[in-house]
Design a protein around this motif. Structure first.
Motif, PDB file in Angstrom:
ATOM      1  N   VAL A  36       0.622  -1.049   0.214  1.00 27.95           N
ATOM      2  CA  VAL A  36      -0.175   0.161   0.405  1.00 27.95           C
ATOM      3  C   VAL A  36       1.071   1.055  -0.153  1.00 27.95           C
ATOM      4  O   VAL A  36       0.987   2.042  -0.406  1.00 27.95           O
ATOM      5  CB  VAL A  36      -0.976  -0.523   1.356  1.00 27.95           C
ATOM      6  CG1 VAL A  36      -1.377   1.811   1.629  1.00 27.95           C
ATOM      7  CG2 VAL A  36      -2.327  -1.233   1.212  1.00 27.95           C
ATOM      8  N   GLU A  39       3.070   1.772  -3.060  1.00 26.87           N
ATOM      9  CA  GLU A  39       1.455   1.699  -3.994  1.00 26.87           C
ATOM     10  C   GLU A  39       1.218   3.636  -4.499  1.00 26.87           C
ATOM     11  O   GLU A  39       1.168   4.238  -4.797  1.00 26.87           O
ATOM     12  CB  GLU A  39       0.209   1.144  -4.622  1.00 26.87           C
ATOM     13  CG  GLU A  39       0.241  -0.500  -5.246  1.00 26.87           C
ATOM     14  CD  GLU A  39      -1.254  -1.250  -4.695  1.00 26.87           C
ATOM     15  OE1 GLU A  39      -1.931  -0.370  -3.897  1.00 26.87           O
ATOM     16  OE2 GLU A  39      -0.746  -2.492  -5.323  1.00 26.87           O
ATOM     17  N   HIS A  40       1.124   3.800  -2.734  1.00 22.84           N
ATOM     18  CA  HIS A  40       0.900   5.253  -3.197  1.00 22.84           C
ATOM     19  C   HIS A  40       1.837   6.266  -3.770  1.00 22.84           C
ATOM     20  O   HIS A  40       1.284   7.657  -4.400  1.00 22.84           O
ATOM     21  CB  HIS A  40       0.813   5.677  -1.529  1.00 22.84           C
ATOM     22  CG  HIS A  40       0.789   7.101  -0.608  1.00 22.84           C
ATOM     23  ND1 HIS A  40      -0.411   7.674  -0.608  1.00 22.84           N
ATOM     24  CD2 HIS A  40       1.664   7.609  -0.102  1.00 22.84           C
ATOM     25  CE1 HIS A  40      -0.219   9.113  -0.535  1.00 22.84           C
ATOM     26  NE2 HIS A  40       1.183   9.190  -0.266  1.00 22.84           N
TER      27      HIS A  40
END
Length: 119
Positions: A36, A39-40
């Motif tokens: 996460v 991806e951020h």
């Protein structure tokens, strides 16, 4: 690679969604959080290079149907949605191009007819 711990409290409802996703993907909390975060940060760079986020809300029934199809196809939800969006856009663009071509052909024929009738 040196690793550091990250910790923070989140709402229970969000925690439950995270747990469900981790179980569904047979991942681990560490891998999930790392993914996460990556991806951020990668997403931030991608947005500057021409990507945008598209989000819509759908009924629970439609969402369940989508999940079932994605699961049976063995692909990622994002890939599936991008594919169907691209197909729909290409079909619409082809339809518009054909309509424009038809209009141009009609205009040329009318011009030719009026020129030949003027003689």
């Amino acid at each position: 690679m040196e690793m550091k711990n990250i910790c923070g409290k989140i709402p229970l409802s969000l925690h439950e969604k995270v747990r469900e996703e981790i179980e569904r993907t047979e991942s681990s909390t560490q891998k999930f959080i790392q993914q996460v975060i990556e991806e951020h940060f990668n997403g931030k760079g991608e947005m500057n290079m021409g990507t945008r986020t598209l989000a819509v809300q759908v009924s629970e029934e439609l969402f369940s149907r989508l999940k079932a199809v994605v699961s049976k196809k063995g692909c990622k939800q994002k890939e599936f949605l991008i594919d169907i969006i691209e197909q729909a856009i290409e079909a619409a663009e082809a339809e518009w191009t054909q309509a424009q071509d038809d209009a141009e052909t009609t205009a040329l024929e009318e011009t030719a007819d009026s020129e030949s009738g003027a003689e």
